[in-house]
Write an enzyme that holds these catalytic residues in place. Structure first.
Site, PDB file in Angstrom:
ATOM      1  N   ASP A 129       0.539  -0.970  -0.031  1.00  0.00           N
ATOM      2  CA  ASP A 129      -0.071  -0.292  -0.073  1.00  0.00           C
ATOM      3  C   ASP A 129       0.765   1.101   0.077  1.00  0.00           C
ATOM      4  O   ASP A 129       1.756   1.790   0.608  1.00  0.00           O
ATOM      5  CB  ASP A 129      -0.860  -0.217   1.554  1.00  0.00           C
ATOM      6  N   ASP A 141     -15.033  -3.547  -1.528  1.00  0.00           N
ATOM      7  CA  ASP A 141     -14.651  -3.083   0.009  1.00  0.00           C
ATOM      8  C   ASP A 141     -15.991  -3.022   1.055  1.00  0.00           C
ATOM      9  O   ASP A 141     -17.286  -2.102   1.023  1.00  0.00           O
ATOM     10  CB  ASP A 141     -14.016  -1.771   0.562  1.00  0.00           C
TER      11      ASP A 141
END
Length: 242
Positions: free
Chosen positions: A11, A132
């Site tokens: 990330d 998500d």
């Protein structure tokens, strides 16, 4: 159904390798100053694929850390990337620069027909639908907003439009090392109509084995591992040997 895959995760925020706790930008841990060097370590450990998320891009709505993403792909890894991808030009930019697949998240909720056009233009094998979810509802904008759409309904729509690849992240488990929500992943896509990659909560090798076992009787086809690798709960070599 292709072979089960392990996806080590990087990330990106501020040009560094970070992890967030439950998607909270205020709860960030920095694990390295060079995403490309981290990608190199994963490649040397035997990774075939790499999962990258431009957190700055996800929040801002446009590509920000793309140089690091392209740098990782130049190592010979197959890279799938998400975050800040909003247009066909963004997708073409990444694919033209050696990225294997792009992940579309928030846009799939807000503008589904546009994302269908991406699948038609670039092919279902190059587009991943990233879903998500908080309490089963799809979240958007770097997880800062929650929609009223059940994640399973979003998946069902895109399967009907030809989508083949999904990533399902249970925000409640992400970054917690508390174990993945396997049941939610198994229920996302029925009858093997597409492939689902599990994301969020992996903390032990047993978690990896549990996902692999679930893959035998469902659409699950891979698992993303982030914090557990950075905190050395186990090595990527050990995960790959599973």
């Amino acid at each position: 159904m292709s072979n089960f895959q392990i996806y080590p995760a990087i990330d990106l925020r501020g040009g560094k390798c970070v992890r967030l706790f439950q998607g909270d930008y205020g709860q960030e841990t920095v694990y390295g100053d060079s995403p490309v060097e981290m990608a190199k370590k994963f490649a040397e450990a035997g990774a075939e694929w790499l999962h990258m998320v431009d957190l700055d891009g996800a929040k801002a709505g446009h590509r920000i850390n793309d140089e690091s993403v392209i740098g990782a792909a130049k190592l010979g890894l197959k890279v799938q990337v998400g975050g800040g991808i909003r247009t066909s030009e963004d997708i073409r930019f990444y694919l033209d620069n050696g990225i294997a697949r792009v992940i579309i998240g928030s846009l799939a909720i807000r503008e589904p027909e546009l994302v269908v056009s991406f699948i038609e233009e670039f092919g279902a094998d190059r587009i991943v639908i990233g879903i998500d979810a908080k309490d089963g509802l799809a979240a958007t904008e770097g997880w800062t907003e929650t929609s009223v759409q059940p994640a399973a309904d979003v998946a069902r729509f895109f399967v009907s439009k030809g989508a083949r690849h999904f990533i399902y992240t249970d925000i409640a488990t992400d970054g917690t090392l508390a174990g993945p929500n396997i049941d939610a992943n198994k229920q996302l896509v029925e009858d093997g109509a597409a492939e689902v990659i599990v994301s969020g909560g992996i903390g032990t090798l047993n978690d990896v084995l549990n996902v692999k076992e679930a893959a035998g009787s469902s659409s699950i086809n891979g698992v993303i591992i982030g914090k557990a690798l950075y905190e050395e709960r186990f090595t990527l070599e050990e995960a790959l040997s599973c």
